[in-house]
Scaffold this motif. Sequence first.
Motif, mmCIF file in Angstrom:
data_model
loop_
_atom_site.group_PDB
_atom_site.id
_atom_site.type_symbol
_atom_site.label_atom_id
_atom_site.label_comp_id
_atom_site.label_asym_id
_atom_site.label_seq_id
_atom_site.Cartn_x
_atom_site.Cartn_y
_atom_site.Cartn_z
ATOM 1 N N GLY A 123 2.193 6.288 -10.942
ATOM 2 C CA GLY A 123 1.601 5.013 -10.552
ATOM 3 C C GLY A 123 2.515 3.814 -10.658
ATOM 4 O O GLY A 123 2.152 2.719 -10.245
ATOM 5 N N GLN A 124 3.713 4.013 -11.206
ATOM 6 C CA GLN A 124 4.636 2.888 -11.371
ATOM 7 C C GLN A 124 5.579 2.793 -10.166
ATOM 8 O O GLN A 124 6.265 3.753 -9.829
ATOM 9 C CB GLN A 124 5.446 3.040 -12.656
ATOM 10 N N VAL A 125 5.611 1.622 -9.539
ATOM 11 C CA VAL A 125 6.493 1.381 -8.396
ATOM 12 C C VAL A 125 7.877 1.024 -8.906
ATOM 13 O O VAL A 125 8.025 0.172 -9.783
ATOM 14 C CB VAL A 125 5.934 0.242 -7.506
ATOM 15 N N PHE A 126 8.892 1.714 -8.382
ATOM 16 C CA PHE A 126 10.283 1.454 -8.759
ATOM 17 C C PHE A 126 11.065 0.964 -7.551
ATOM 18 O O PHE A 126 10.839 1.428 -6.437
ATOM 19 C CB PHE A 126 10.961 2.739 -9.264
ATOM 20 N N ALA A 164 0.818 -1.222 0.000
ATOM 21 C CA ALA A 164 0.000 0.000 0.000
ATOM 22 C C ALA A 164 0.850 1.270 0.000
ATOM 23 O O ALA A 164 0.614 2.162 -0.824
ATOM 24 C CB ALA A 164 -0.983 -0.013 1.164
ATOM 25 N N PRO A 165 1.851 1.413 0.890
ATOM 26 C CA PRO A 165 2.621 2.668 0.867
ATOM 27 C C PRO A 165 3.421 2.858 -0.424
ATOM 28 O O PRO A 165 3.545 3.984 -0.901
ATOM 29 C CB PRO A 165 3.538 2.586 2.084
ATOM 30 N N GLU A 166 3.934 1.783 -0.992
ATOM 31 C CA GLU A 166 4.664 1.941 -2.254
ATOM 32 C C GLU A 166 3.743 2.409 -3.371
ATOM 33 O O GLU A 166 4.127 3.259 -4.182
ATOM 34 C CB GLU A 166 5.367 0.627 -2.645
ATOM 35 N N GLN A 167 2.521 1.895 -3.404
ATOM 36 C CA GLN A 167 1.584 2.333 -4.435
ATOM 37 C C GLN A 167 1.140 3.766 -4.191
ATOM 38 O O GLN A 167 1.033 4.562 -5.123
ATOM 39 C CB GLN A 167 0.379 1.396 -4.526
ATOM 40 N N LEU A 168 0.898 4.116 -2.931
ATOM 41 C CA LEU A 168 0.544 5.488 -2.579
ATOM 42 C C LEU A 168 1.643 6.451 -3.025
ATOM 43 O O LEU A 168 1.371 7.490 -3.632
ATOM 44 C CB LEU A 168 0.316 5.575 -1.069
ATOM 45 N N PHE A 169 2.875 6.091 -2.748
ATOM 46 C CA PHE A 169 4.026 6.902 -3.137
ATOM 47 C C PHE A 169 4.128 6.989 -4.670
ATOM 48 O O PHE A 169 4.315 8.070 -5.230
ATOM 49 C CB PHE A 169 5.304 6.293 -2.551
ATOM 50 N N ALA A 170 3.989 5.864 -5.347
ATOM 51 C CA ALA A 170 4.068 5.834 -6.810
ATOM 52 C C ALA A 170 2.966 6.670 -7.447
ATOM 53 O O ALA A 170 3.202 7.377 -8.434
ATOM 54 C CB ALA A 170 4.000 4.393 -7.313
#
Length: 155
Positions: free
Chosen positions: A123-126, A111-117
Amino acid sequence: MKEQRRARAIAMTPDEVDAFLAEQRTCRVATNGTNGPHATPLWYAWDGSALWLTSLSRSQRWTDLARDPRIAVVVDAGEQYDELRGVELRGRVEVVGEVPRTGEPDDELTAPEQLFADRYTGGQVFHDGKHAWLRLRPDKITSWDFRKIGAARPS
């Protein structure tokens, strides 16, 4: 969490704090270094109860927090005096996930990685193998909104 004691008349409500933290993009992070305070800007994600920070795991900030996890974070906005508003969050950070983050599955970070992305990278998680995640569940939140000053004065 400790209640704000000073400047309650211009404090933001919990909903205003959530909206403000969702709207702003940069925070200033202060750590306790061996030579005194160390302050740096970072991007962040707020999930309503925790502030998520991604930090280079080979940085002065990371070294400071490994030694002393206490942190203060300020998010602020405004140019003119009667526009100034902000939030300070204090507490201890905890490392979440692998260090550095390379993308191993971690339900706690989904969830936090997607929120950040969604906030910063379309929207892309790196995962670059250089950063890692820190979670701050604040012990104290202090807020101010100088736009309320006129409303706070007695008529």
